[in-house]
Enzyme design. Sequence first.
Site, PDB file in Angstrom:
ATOM      1  N   CYS A  26       0.857  -1.179   0.000  1.00  0.00           N
ATOM      2  CA  CYS A  26       0.000   0.000   0.000  1.00  0.00           C
ATOM      3  C   CYS A  26       0.893   1.229   0.000  1.00  0.00           C
ATOM      4  O   CYS A  26       2.020   1.170  -0.500  1.00  0.00           O
ATOM      5  CB  CYS A  26      -0.954  -0.013   1.201  1.00  0.00           C
ATOM      6  SG  CYS A  26      -0.123  -0.138   2.792  1.00  0.00           S
ATOM      7  N   HIS A 549      32.608  10.086  -0.599  1.00  0.00           N
ATOM      8  CA  HIS A 549      31.519  11.007  -0.982  1.00  0.00           C
ATOM      9  C   HIS A 549      30.267  10.604  -0.221  1.00  0.00           C
ATOM     10  O   HIS A 549      29.608   9.618  -0.550  1.00  0.00           O
ATOM     11  CB  HIS A 549      31.278  10.927  -2.496  1.00  0.00           C
ATOM     12  CG  HIS A 549      30.414  12.028  -3.041  1.00  0.00           C
ATOM     13  ND1 HIS A 549      29.054  12.060  -2.869  1.00  0.00           N
ATOM     14  CD2 HIS A 549      30.734  13.141  -3.765  1.00  0.00           C
ATOM     15  CE1 HIS A 549      28.565  13.129  -3.463  1.00  0.00           C
ATOM     16  NE2 HIS A 549      29.553  13.809  -4.012  1.00  0.00           N
TER      17      HIS A 549
END
Length: 626
Positions: A26, A549
């Site tokens: 859902c 990073h």
Amino acid sequence: MNYKQLGKEVLARVGGKDNVAMLTHCATRLRFEFHDYSKVEKEQIEKLPGVISVVNKGGQFQIIVGNEVQQVYRAIHEEIGPEGDQKNNSNNNKEKKSVISRLISVISTTFTPFIPAIIGAGMIKAVLAILVLVGLLTEESQTFFILNTVADAAFFFMPVLLAYGASIKFGTSPILSMTIAGVLLHPNWAGVLEAGDTLHFIGVPVQLTDYAGSVLPIIITVWIMSYVERFAEWVSPSIIKFFLKPMLIMLITAPLALVVIGPIGTYLNDLVAFGADTINSHASWLIPMLMGTLQPFLLITGTAWAMTPIATTQLSNNGYETMNGPGMLASNIAQGAATLAVAVKSKNRELKQMAGSAGFTALVGITEPSLYGVTLKLKKPLIAAMIGGGCAGIYAGLSGLVRYAFVSPGLAGIPAFIGENPMNIVHALMTIVIAFVVAFAVTWILGFEDPVDETITTEVSETKENQKEINKVIATTQTSIASPLSGIVVPLEEVNDDVFSSGLLGKGTAIVPDQNEVRAPFSGEVVTLLPSKHAIGLKRDDGLELLIHIGIDTVNLNGEFFTVHVQQGDRIETGDLLVNFDREAIKDKGYDIVTPIIITNPDEFQDMTVVSVEQIGYGQKLLDKK
């Protein structure tokens, strides 16, 4: 967040694809049913990064993921194959369930695939209401007629859409189920009804009715059809099964649906609707109050679907509904208000950030992050949310508040309360105000047990105590590169950024961190430190250059949620703390926190390769010589 990896991790911990009897989703959660529940590692799933909570209620095993649930669903669906989410578990799952659990499971599985259609249709209805209200459209215009027809289609053809969901639950053919629904909706019956003619099938009278927008007749029909299909499978010789089996299914099921099941289902459908209307006419405050108060428990237990068939039937028959929308509006706003009160009052940095994000999401209409992440854990805010929802629910019921469209009740769904009664939107706004004020105030008065804030200073202090242990691990890997983070290792090619995944910057790997710090993977120098603090370049004493990073596109945060502990040009030793970052806050801003770790001069260090591990801790070997 690598949702593909999360999907694989979830599938592995529920016993693999062969253990999945049913899979749907859902707005915020995955919904499983299994052949063998003993194979499911519930506690391990709860610990996975990206999983908010796990609930095993209402006949389903539900994993709350949040707004990105579709990505996780797709990842799992790719693994289990096209038939994996339509397996029938009725014969294989031996776990005994109560009648209520099985009923809720049927409703939730049947309605889950249907929800996007009625939400889309509901939003179109809401937009049309606004356009008419401001005078940009009239109800007599052709544009209004066309768009209104588009919105009505989902409700008119509701039996067809529900047939698909029911076929998944009962393990029968979706196409044949939808075909039988088409039989019930065939325009020929409308002509007979309009003419007032009688109709008989082999001498038996057929009690025709208008099945458009009906719920129970098609669900019962598909359930019966699942047994008819097994019978047809059994009696059809293999050499002619291809055409004999579907013919038998349709020849048996369609007349049964028209002569027996349809009329009985319609009677039950009307009986349920009559009961709801009776309660609403004699005690209009009762259902909204109960829904406003108990909605959190309905979500926790998986029984929130129980009212959905009544609500959709009311919408289809009346153009509005009173069962779900008013009470849920009160509950959702109260849940958001209580969570925001926690965000304002808490002194715990992590809780404050999480509650702020989850509270806003709840106000919009999605309460799972708020419920499972904040109020349920703290308990008193949950009580405050229930009090606020109940008070606002009483007002909603007494004022006659209705919902004109099937959308998640919240600030984003306010247009769904604009309709024929111009005061309805006023009552909706008053319901929102009451829910917010009461829940916020009660949370503030009751208070809650505020977790001790593990500040960066504390984290650094605690980690320094373990520094010797980290260095002992690293000391055994002098020729390797230790992991600067703790978390799940992800192949570089799976990083959702072409620059990294294509290897343009160099070779390496990536980590989805489960802690909030970056540590030096070797002794050397800080050669690059961007002003945005999200990336740091290091150079080992032998010349190897490494880029760390933190997250994807996090340069856009301009240093927010990052704290650096070194400067460009600083000398570093293995295990030194380099950067702290708030991964939850970064994720709440919508950024992926997967952290690429790249050797930027790979030509000089071609013998370095990624160590094959899935989970890694600080100081453990990440890159090593071949």
